[in-house]
Motif scaffolding. Structure first.
Motif, PDB file in Angstrom:
ATOM      1  N   LYS A   1       0.846  -1.191   0.000  1.00 18.79           N
ATOM      2  CA  LYS A   1       0.000   0.000   0.000  1.00 18.79           C
ATOM      3  C   LYS A   1       0.878   1.235   0.000  1.00 18.79           C
ATOM      4  O   LYS A   1       1.696   1.424   0.894  1.00 18.79           O
ATOM      5  N   ILE A   2       0.714   2.067  -1.018  1.00 12.44           N
ATOM      6  CA  ILE A   2       1.503   3.287  -1.134  1.00 12.44           C
ATOM      7  C   ILE A   2       0.761   4.405  -0.417  1.00 12.44           C
ATOM      8  O   ILE A   2      -0.381   4.715  -0.743  1.00 12.44           O
ATOM      9  N   ASN A   3       1.422   5.005   0.569  1.00 13.19           N
ATOM     10  CA  ASN A   3       0.794   6.125   1.271  1.00 13.19           C
ATOM     11  C   ASN A   3       1.424   7.438   0.795  1.00 13.19           C
ATOM     12  O   ASN A   3       2.449   7.440   0.120  1.00 13.19           O
ATOM     13  N   ASP A   4       0.795   8.535   1.123  1.00 10.85           N
ATOM     14  CA  ASP A   4       1.265   9.848   0.672  1.00 10.85           C
ATOM     15  C   ASP A   4       2.706  10.128   1.097  1.00 10.85           C
ATOM     16  O   ASP A   4       3.470  10.732   0.360  1.00 10.85           O
ATOM     17  N   ARG A   5       3.067   9.682   2.279  1.00 12.26           N
ATOM     18  CA  ARG A   5       4.404   9.926   2.805  1.00 12.26           C
ATOM     19  C   ARG A   5       5.482   9.267   1.946  1.00 12.26           C
ATOM     20  O   ARG A   5       6.573   9.795   1.786  1.00 12.26           O
ATOM     21  N   ASP A   6       5.159   8.114   1.355  1.00 12.02           N
ATOM     22  CA  ASP A   6       6.143   7.372   0.572  1.00 12.02           C
ATOM     23  C   ASP A   6       6.179   7.757  -0.904  1.00 12.02           C
ATOM     24  O   ASP A   6       7.101   7.360  -1.619  1.00 12.02           O
ATOM     25  N   SER A   7       5.216   8.510  -1.373  1.00  6.53           N
ATOM     26  CA  SER A   7       5.108   8.800  -2.802  1.00  6.53           C
ATOM     27  C   SER A   7       6.366   9.422  -3.399  1.00  6.53           C
ATOM     28  O   SER A   7       6.864   8.963  -4.428  1.00  6.53           O
ATOM     29  N   ALA A   8       6.887  10.456  -2.792  1.00  9.95           N
ATOM     30  CA  ALA A   8       8.087  11.114  -3.330  1.00  9.95           C
ATOM     31  C   ALA A   8       9.294  10.194  -3.270  1.00  9.95           C
ATOM     32  O   ALA A   8      10.120  10.170  -4.189  1.00  9.95           O
TER      33      ALA A   8
ATOM     34  N   GLU B   1       9.588   7.637  -6.360  1.00 13.41           N
ATOM     35  CA  GLU B   1      10.168   8.173  -7.606  1.00 13.41           C
ATOM     36  C   GLU B   1      11.693   8.163  -7.550  1.00 13.41           C
ATOM     37  O   GLU B   1      12.349   7.752  -8.508  1.00 13.41           O
TER      38      GLU B   1
ATOM     39  N   ARG C   1      -3.129   5.946 -14.770  1.00 16.74           N
ATOM     40  CA  ARG C   1      -4.552   6.120 -14.410  1.00 16.74           C
ATOM     41  C   ARG C   1      -5.459   5.586 -15.522  1.00 16.74           C
ATOM     42  O   ARG C   1      -6.453   4.914 -15.257  1.00 16.74           O
TER      43      ARG C   1
ATOM     44  N   TYR D   1      -0.541   4.353 -10.512  1.00 21.30           N
ATOM     45  CA  TYR D   1      -1.868   4.584  -9.963  1.00 21.30           C
ATOM     46  C   TYR D   1      -2.229   3.335  -9.181  1.00 21.30           C
ATOM     47  O   TYR D   1      -2.126   2.223  -9.702  1.00 21.30           O
ATOM     48  N   GLN D   2      -2.605   3.506  -7.905  1.00 18.96           N
ATOM     49  CA  GLN D   2      -2.988   2.362  -7.088  1.00 18.96           C
ATOM     50  C   GLN D   2      -4.484   2.389  -6.841  1.00 18.96           C
ATOM     51  O   GLN D   2      -5.033   3.387  -6.361  1.00 18.96           O
TER      52      GLN D   2
END
Length: 182
Positions: free
Chosen positions: A38-45, A48, A82, A155-156
């Motif tokens: 599960k990708i959370n907002d904190r890990d997004s950057a 990449e 997406r 996109y998850q």
């Protein structure tokens, strides 16, 4: 042994059993079942940059020059990730009939689109990169010596399924040999 001591011993054993790690769940093939990534907002950057660093390590070991992240290629990759989810199929053409070249141009990329790798999976970005490196067509895109720019996005879905897109581009003077791989 008194009744109290017996109950205390049973209780302590029950509590100790709660702390024991459970065995991994296995499928019918005997292999461990995949865990949901599960990708959370904190890990997004971080994702990449983990991908960029990993691609550059692979490129360096193959004698290819490093690539850098490019905002326009990232946008093209995000749009396609997406769109694949909306279409519910991993393929290189958009729901509007657009090709990877069309998406890269729409995103404003000034260079030449050299290749695109896609994936539909529950795996992490590094597991996906590893799978791409095992196939000659996807590996050749990642190691293209003409590449200078990288776009990477995903996109998850709520189910956990991830649609990954990696796009490589180069300077406008490079001969375009668009490669598509899955």
């Amino acid at each position: 042994m008194t009744r109290f001591s017996y109950l205390l011993s049973v209780g302590l054993l029950a509590l100790a059993a709660c702390g024991t790690p459970s065995a991994p769940l296995v499928g019918t093939d005997g292999k461990p079942l995949p865990r949901l990534y599960k990708i959370n907002d904190r890990d997004s950057a971080a994702i990449e940059y983990r991908m960029l660093d990993s691609v550059n390590v692979l490129r360096q070991s193959a004698g290819a020059p490093p690539v850098q992240l490019n905002a326009q290629l990232n946008a093209a990759a995000a749009t396609h990730s997406r769109d694949m989810s909306v279409q519910n199929r991993p393929w290189h053409f958009g729901s509007d009939g657009s090709s990877p070249i069309d998406r890269v141009r729409r995103a404003g990329y000034a260079g030449v689109m050299l290749g695109e790798n896609i994936s539909e999976t529950y795996e992490t970005e590094l597991e996906t990169l590893s799978a791409w490196m095992q196939a000659p067509d996807t590996r050749s895109i990642i190691l293209d010596r003409n590449a200078t720019d990288l776009g990477f996005a995903w996109y998850q879905e709520a189910s956990g399924k991830i649609w990954w897109t990696l796009v490589l581009g180069g300077p406008s003077g490079v001969t375009q040999t668009m490669a598509l791989a899955q």
